[in-house]
Motif scaffolding. Structure first.
Motif, PDB file in Angstrom:
ATOM      1  N   ALA A  68     -65.160  -2.106 -40.335  1.00  0.00           N
ATOM      2  CA  ALA A  68     -65.369  -3.118 -39.293  1.00  0.00           C
ATOM      3  C   ALA A  68     -64.221  -3.142 -38.299  1.00  0.00           C
ATOM      4  CB  ALA A  68     -65.543  -4.499 -39.937  1.00  0.00           C
ATOM      5  N   VAL A  69     -62.992  -3.087 -38.804  1.00  0.00           N
ATOM      6  CA  VAL A  69     -61.813  -3.120 -37.933  1.00  0.00           C
ATOM      7  C   VAL A  69     -61.804  -1.904 -37.010  1.00  0.00           C
ATOM      8  CG1 VAL A  69     -59.298  -2.916 -37.876  1.00  0.00           C
ATOM      9  CG2 VAL A  69     -60.379  -4.505 -39.453  1.00  0.00           C
ATOM     10  N   ILE A  70     -62.080  -0.720 -37.561  1.00  0.00           N
ATOM     11  CA  ILE A  70     -62.037   0.505 -36.767  1.00  0.00           C
ATOM     12  C   ILE A  70     -63.128   0.519 -35.692  1.00  0.00           C
ATOM     13  CG2 ILE A  70     -62.381   3.016 -36.861  1.00  0.00           C
ATOM     14  CD1 ILE A  70     -60.960   2.962 -39.593  1.00  0.00           C
ATOM     15  N   ILE A  71     -64.363   0.175 -36.089  1.00  0.00           N
ATOM     16  CA  ILE A  71     -65.470   0.167 -35.119  1.00  0.00           C
ATOM     17  C   ILE A  71     -65.235  -0.881 -34.038  1.00  0.00           C
ATOM     18  CG2 ILE A  71     -67.926  -0.371 -34.815  1.00  0.00           C
ATOM     19  CD1 ILE A  71     -68.415   0.889 -37.556  1.00  0.00           C
ATOM     20  N   TYR A  72     -64.867  -2.077 -34.450  1.00  0.00           N
ATOM     21  CA  TYR A  72     -64.604  -3.170 -33.504  1.00  0.00           C
ATOM     22  C   TYR A  72     -63.488  -2.793 -32.538  1.00  0.00           C
ATOM     23  CZ  TYR A  72     -63.370  -7.929 -31.926  1.00  0.00           C
ATOM     24  OH  TYR A  72     -63.101  -9.042 -31.161  1.00  0.00           O
ATOM     25  N   SER A  73     -62.421  -2.230 -33.072  1.00  0.00           N
ATOM     26  CA  SER A  73     -61.251  -1.898 -32.251  1.00  0.00           C
ATOM     27  C   SER A  73     -61.559  -0.808 -31.237  1.00  0.00           C
ATOM     28  CB  SER A  73     -60.087  -1.470 -33.143  1.00  0.00           C
ATOM     29  OG  SER A  73     -59.737  -2.501 -34.040  1.00  0.00           O
ATOM     30  N   ILE A  74     -62.272   0.235 -31.662  1.00  0.00           N
ATOM     31  CA  ILE A  74     -62.593   1.334 -30.755  1.00  0.00           C
ATOM     32  C   ILE A  74     -63.480   0.848 -29.610  1.00  0.00           C
ATOM     33  CG2 ILE A  74     -63.891   3.498 -30.538  1.00  0.00           C
ATOM     34  CD1 ILE A  74     -62.897   4.221 -33.356  1.00  0.00           C
ATOM     35  N   ILE A  75     -64.528   0.106 -29.957  1.00  0.00           N
ATOM     36  CA  ILE A  75     -65.483  -0.339 -28.932  1.00  0.00           C
ATOM     37  C   ILE A  75     -64.838  -1.305 -27.951  1.00  0.00           C
ATOM     38  CG2 ILE A  75     -67.587  -1.694 -28.551  1.00  0.00           C
ATOM     39  CD1 ILE A  75     -68.735  -0.391 -31.081  1.00  0.00           C
ATOM     40  N   TYR A  76     -64.126  -2.298 -28.473  1.00  0.00           N
ATOM     41  CA  TYR A  76     -63.539  -3.290 -27.567  1.00  0.00           C
ATOM     42  C   TYR A  76     -62.325  -2.737 -26.814  1.00  0.00           C
ATOM     43  CZ  TYR A  76     -66.666  -7.031 -28.923  1.00  0.00           C
ATOM     44  OH  TYR A  76     -67.786  -7.812 -29.106  1.00  0.00           O
ATOM     45  N   SER A  77     -61.655  -1.741 -27.365  1.00  0.00           N
ATOM     46  CA  SER A  77     -60.596  -1.063 -26.615  1.00  0.00           C
ATOM     47  C   SER A  77     -61.184  -0.355 -25.399  1.00  0.00           C
ATOM     48  CB  SER A  77     -59.863  -0.044 -27.496  1.00  0.00           C
ATOM     49  OG  SER A  77     -59.078  -0.674 -28.475  1.00  0.00           O
ATOM     50  N   LEU A  78     -62.279   0.365 -25.617  1.00  0.00           N
ATOM     51  CA  LEU A  78     -62.937   1.078 -24.521  1.00  0.00           C
ATOM     52  C   LEU A  78     -63.458   0.124 -23.459  1.00  0.00           C
ATOM     53  CD1 LEU A  78     -64.897   3.791 -26.541  1.00  0.00           C
ATOM     54  CD2 LEU A  78     -63.060   4.214 -24.903  1.00  0.00           C
ATOM     55  N   ILE A  79     -64.077  -0.971 -23.901  1.00  0.00           N
ATOM     56  CA  ILE A  79     -64.595  -1.958 -22.938  1.00  0.00           C
ATOM     57  C   ILE A  79     -63.453  -2.551 -22.128  1.00  0.00           C
ATOM     58  CG2 ILE A  79     -65.729  -4.207 -22.691  1.00  0.00           C
ATOM     59  CD1 ILE A  79     -67.421  -3.494 -25.144  1.00  0.00           C
ATOM     60  N   GLY A  80     -62.343  -2.879 -22.800  1.00  0.00           N
ATOM     61  CA  GLY A  80     -61.188  -3.446 -22.109  1.00  0.00           C
ATOM     62  C   GLY A  80     -60.576  -2.476 -21.110  1.00  0.00           C
ATOM     63  N   ILE A  81     -60.467  -1.214 -21.495  1.00  0.00           N
ATOM     64  CA  ILE A  81     -59.888  -0.187 -20.622  1.00  0.00           C
ATOM     65  C   ILE A  81     -60.716  -0.018 -19.357  1.00  0.00           C
ATOM     66  CG2 ILE A  81     -59.497   2.308 -20.421  1.00  0.00           C
ATOM     67  CD1 ILE A  81     -58.698   2.234 -23.423  1.00  0.00           C
ATOM     68  N   TYR A  82     -62.032   0.113 -19.525  1.00  0.00           N
ATOM     69  CA  TYR A  82     -62.892   0.338 -18.359  1.00  0.00           C
ATOM     70  C   TYR A  82     -63.112  -0.933 -17.548  1.00  0.00           C
ATOM     71  CZ  TYR A  82     -63.802   5.174 -19.537  1.00  0.00           C
ATOM     72  OH  TYR A  82     -63.643   6.523 -19.768  1.00  0.00           O
ATOM     73  N   SER A  83     -63.015  -2.094 -18.200  1.00  0.00           N
ATOM     74  CA  SER A  83     -63.103  -3.360 -17.459  1.00  0.00           C
ATOM     75  C   SER A  83     -61.952  -3.466 -16.468  1.00  0.00           C
ATOM     76  CB  SER A  83     -63.060  -4.554 -18.413  1.00  0.00           C
ATOM     77  OG  SER A  83     -64.190  -4.582 -19.229  1.00  0.00           O
ATOM     78  N   PHE A  84     -60.757  -3.063 -16.913  1.00  0.00           N
ATOM     79  CA  PHE A  84     -59.592  -3.102 -16.036  1.00  0.00           C
ATOM     80  C   PHE A  84     -59.771  -2.136 -14.866  1.00  0.00           C
ATOM     81  CE2 PHE A  84     -55.498  -1.710 -14.482  1.00  0.00           C
ATOM     82  CZ  PHE A  84     -54.785  -2.898 -14.384  1.00  0.00           C
ATOM     83  N   LYS A  85     -60.264  -0.942 -15.146  1.00  0.00           N
ATOM     84  CA  LYS A  85     -60.468   0.044 -14.084  1.00  0.00           C
ATOM     85  C   LYS A  85     -61.442  -0.490 -13.034  1.00  0.00           C
ATOM     86  CE  LYS A  85     -61.953   4.758 -13.093  1.00  0.00           C
ATOM     87  NZ  LYS A  85     -62.719   4.357 -11.913  1.00  0.00           N
ATOM     88  N   ILE A  86     -62.507  -1.120 -13.501  1.00  0.00           N
ATOM     89  CA  ILE A  86     -63.504  -1.673 -12.584  1.00  0.00           C
ATOM     90  C   ILE A  86     -62.877  -2.773 -11.726  1.00  0.00           C
ATOM     91  CG2 ILE A  86     -65.634  -3.048 -12.502  1.00  0.00           C
ATOM     92  CD1 ILE A  86     -66.515  -1.437 -15.021  1.00  0.00           C
ATOM     93  N   LEU A  87     -62.044  -3.598 -12.337  1.00  0.00           N
ATOM     94  CA  LEU A  87     -61.332  -4.634 -11.583  1.00  0.00           C
ATOM     95  C   LEU A  87     -60.360  -3.992 -10.593  1.00  0.00           C
ATOM     96  CD1 LEU A  87     -60.699  -7.709 -11.270  1.00  0.00           C
ATOM     97  CD2 LEU A  87     -58.868  -7.371 -12.934  1.00  0.00           C
ATOM     98  N   PHE A  88     -59.656  -2.967 -11.032  1.00  0.00           N
ATOM     99  CA  PHE A  88     -58.689  -2.247 -10.198  1.00  0.00           C
ATOM    100  C   PHE A  88     -59.380  -1.658  -8.965  1.00  0.00           C
ATOM    101  CE2 PHE A  88     -55.631   0.993  -8.985  1.00  0.00           C
ATOM    102  CZ  PHE A  88     -54.411   0.469  -9.373  1.00  0.00           C
ATOM    103  N   ASP A  89     -60.630  -1.243  -9.144  1.00  0.00           N
ATOM    104  CA  ASP A  89     -61.402  -0.667  -8.039  1.00  0.00           C
ATOM    105  C   ASP A  89     -62.004  -1.739  -7.127  1.00  0.00           C
ATOM    106  OD1 ASP A  89     -60.827   1.857  -8.937  1.00  0.00           O
ATOM    107  OD2 ASP A  89     -62.704   2.093 -10.045  1.00  0.00           O
ATOM    108  N   GLY A  90     -61.800  -3.019  -7.484  1.00  0.00           N
ATOM    109  CA  GLY A  90     -62.262  -4.112  -6.631  1.00  0.00           C
ATOM    110  C   GLY A  90     -63.694  -4.543  -6.839  1.00  0.00           C
TER     111      GLY A  90
END
Length: 361
Positions: A68-90
């Protein structure tokens, strides 16, 4: 019981996500990386971090918990990373939608476990899987390449720089609270800890303004910096005014274990220093990652690391933490450290060798 189980797995996963994402959100905002490269980086970091924690005393070694920790961490890490990029792009709409879906799927965890009576670890796996299904099409929209391509090494080099720059100060603040709890008497420690708890939102305000800087499409760097500084000044003044009013007119809300007079002295002293730091740190940090060259960020990270190692070594050798007699000395020591880092950052950004007019390697 259910809530306690959730806390254990959530805090473990939060720590894994911190190292799993590893500053990659800055890397993919500055260069173009294939989805496979980013995924490999996140998976590698997640597994390494998890297995380091696995061998710590008292760690839950249950297989379902680990999964659970590994699956949760991988998925939410990816979502967080790309969420920031999308914000960075305006793209405010996609970014806001991702934040909503992330919050929504996290909220589902406890009700899902309570209603269906399934294991909390299973609930977390379902939550993460649901988050991935809901956000996949939002994240992976085909976009026009704006930056040069990066490789696996670039992902880590830029990510490491961002990780160092953005996490050394939080670790210093954690150490600050640890020293207060270990070396202060119980009355001072209680007042200090509570004062920190209601001072911390100033940093959240700073983070908010920094994220706004990343999202701006305006080309005038000076204008963005000035507007961010002005907005942050207003928000800090409002928060401090509300804080002063609260601790003077709503004292009945304070825990009875808190010495009111001592608490007021600490809060006034504490907020004054941290307000000044936040006022300059977050606009400068936003400017560093938004506009400065990647090489400048790497230099800042290197000098941050060197300064931290030297400071930590000196502190350890002279046992400086045991010489702290009161909250003033502790705060002054912390401020010396974080303001020194801020000074290093500004100096390197203004250095004639670093051309801030272009974003790139």
């Amino acid at each position: 019981m259910l809530y306690n189980e959730f806390n254990k797995i959530y805090y473990t996963a939060s720590l894994v996500i911190l190292f799993g994402s590893f500053g990659f959100y800055i890397s993919i905002s500055l260069l173009n990386f294939t989805k496979l490269v980013v995924l490999l980086g996140v998976v590698l970091n997640t597994i390494i971090t998890f297995f380091i924690l696995y061998f710590t005393p008292g760690f839950n070694k249950d297989f379902i918990f680990a999964t659970a920790v590994i699956i949760y961490s991988i998925i939410y890490s990816l979502i967080g990373i790309y969420s920031f990029k999308i914000l960075f792009d305006g793209d405010y709409i996609r970014s806001s939608l991702l934040m909503f879906l992330t919050a929504f799927t996290n909220i589902l965890i406890i009700p899902l476990a309570a209603i269906s009576r399934i294991n909390i670890s299973i609930s977390i796996i379902i939550s993460a899987t649901t988050a991935l299904l809901l956000t996949y099409r939002i994240i992976f929209v085909k976009e026009q390449n704006k930056h040069k391509n990066g490789n696996f090494k670039d992902l880590y080099v830029i990510g490491l720089s961002a990780f160092i720059i953005n996490n050394i100060v939080p670790f210093a603040l954690i150490a600050n609270k640890y020293i207060a709890n270990q070396y202060f008497d119980i009355i001072t420690a209680n007042a200090y800890t509570f004062a920190w708890g209601i001072t911390a939102p100033i940093f959240y305000i700073g983070v908010l303004v920094e994220k706004m800087m990343y999202s701006f499409k305006e080309n005038s760097k000076t204008k963005i910096l000035k507007n961010s500084f002005l907005l942050l000044t207003i928000m800090i003044l409002i928060y401090n005014a509300a804080l002063i009013a609260a601790i003077n007119y709503f004292t009945f809300l304070l825990p009875k274990s808190i010495d009111l007079n001592l608490f007021r002295k600490i809060i006034y002293f504490m907020t004054s220093g941290y307000s000044i730091y936040v006022l300059f740190h977050f606009p400068v940090n936003g400017y560093l990652f938004k506009f400065s060259k990647i090489v400048t960020q790497e230099k800042v990270a290197l000098w941050f690391f060197v300064f931290t190692i030297i400071s930590g070594s000196v502190l350890y050798l002279i046992k400086g933490y045991s010489l702290i007699l009161g909250y003033q000395q502790l705060l002054i020591a912390v401020w010396f450290f974080i303001f020194s880092l801020l000074g290093i950052k500004i100096f390197l950004m203004l250095s004639k060798r670093n051309n801030l007019s272009d974003l790139g390697g």
